[in-house]
Write an enzyme that holds these catalytic residues in place. Sequence first.
Site, PDB file in Angstrom:
ATOM      1  CE  LYS A 269      -3.899  -1.816   2.719  1.00  0.00           C
ATOM      2  NZ  LYS A 269      -4.915  -1.711   1.656  1.00  0.00           N
ATOM      3  NE  ARG A 343     -10.557 -10.162  -1.880  1.00  0.00           N
ATOM      4  CZ  ARG A 343     -10.884  -9.294  -2.836  1.00  0.00           C
ATOM      5  NH1 ARG A 343     -11.142  -9.724  -4.054  1.00  0.00           N
ATOM      6  NH2 ARG A 343     -10.956  -8.005  -2.582  1.00  0.00           N
TER       7      ARG A 343
END
Length: 490
Positions: A269, A343
């Site tokens: 990020k 996920r």
Amino acid sequence: MPRAPQITSTTDPATGVTCDALVVGAYSKEEGIELTDQASEVDGVLGGVLAKLADAGFKAKLGEVAIVPSTGNVAATSVAVVGLGKKEKLGASEMRRAAGNAGRRLADRSSIAWALPASADGNDLTEVTAEGSVLGSYRFTTYKSDAKPSKLASMTFVGGDAAAAERGVVKAEAATLARDLINEPASTLTPTALADRAKELAHSSDLVAKVWGPAELQERGFGGLLGVSRGSEEEPRFIQLRYVPAEPKGKIVLVGKGVTYDTGGYSLKPPGSMEQMKTDMSGAATVIGVMSVLGRLGINLEVVGLVPATENMVSGKAIKPGDVITHYGGKTTEVMNTDAEGRLILADALVFASEQEPDAVVDLATLTGSMVVALGKKATGVFSNNDELWSELRTASDTVGELTWRMPLWSDMMSELDSEIADYKNVGSRYGGAITAAVFLQEFVSKDVAWAHLDIAGPARSDNDKDDLSKGGSGVGVRTLIEWLQSRSA
Ligand code: BES
Ligand code: MN
Ligand code: ZN
């Protein structure tokens, strides 16, 4: 964490209650303000100073607070008037917000008496007054050298029901426990520390805790959780909390994303996006917060709370884009983007949850930035394979004043997740990213299990002190889930 305030109620007149601050209410009108009956009574012995607040610019807008010193005729040291907004609009959500603002303004007093309307339109308001005041006065002060924690130690409800107030405090405490966990920095709240907190809590809250580390996860094949944790010096944990009342009416599994820090991994990020990533365990915090009060609220359902906990870091051992992991249960995923890690760990947990043969599974996760783009910072996106479950959650969230909006689970979008070499890829295109994440998760839930996925990436953190929210972790979902469990258990 500060101890919960002592709760009492009284039928004495408000003027006679000895306390640091007495809170009364006022409604806003086209012109000026209208004091509630209790406020008028207090104003009678104060010589009319409350009514004159309007001349000083007080409009009684929802949550507006004015404080006046009391004279000898009122036992309280000071009197706070809180704006309740328009009289005809006052309901539970409005009262919670008003009490939140009053609670925040009065957080430096130790004893508060509440003399606000106890009902509106037949709805009891005492519970939400107590709840809102505790939520609004919440502060996370662990790392402030001049710490000024909330001093709130006792609350008296004038003309209200003490049991209702107590329930409100318990629900607020579940949310403030979640906030404490979210606000704690990642280097102290590691997966191991989170598991330890959960175990401590199990002792005090009549829950059974089971925690698995790398060896047990390896043995059972939790490849998603192990894969994401590979780049970290910190070991992963799979936390299970179980609440079993005597004669449960059903069985629910709650799953919370517990990424205690999300750097993105090799799909790193940028700095700005990483700043708040200690909050990436908000789903886990919500589940733990809910579990902590089930006994005290007498919930009559078996509830299992599952938290896959890990860091998402970079190192020579970390998972690389293009790697394939094998989830618990055997399905495989090609990890194209290591920043879509939530996920991967939830997939393992959802297979495990389905095996418990529950009546419903609800997962909560700060899953996608895409969800924030779609619904903004305040709303939770709900994806569900079951209309009834969605409608129950919608009703519960409306009742507690949290915003939810149903999102589609379009199976058409699954083709975006086709992998050349594995069962799935973990990311699709940029568009509709919250939906592709949800349809990916659905692959890991048994078809016959009612399931809802709550993407809380937006509301998990509040950017300001407002109403019942304090800047930082919000504990969103805690009160919605409690309300939902209460209604299913009734
Ligand atoms: N934890 C983030 C999602 C997030 C973003 C939470 C902003 C709170 C605020 C999640 O793990 C993530 O990084 N998601 C990616 C997915 C993408 C790579 C498909 C995202 O949303 O950018
Ligand atoms: Mn991520
Ligand atoms: Zn994440």
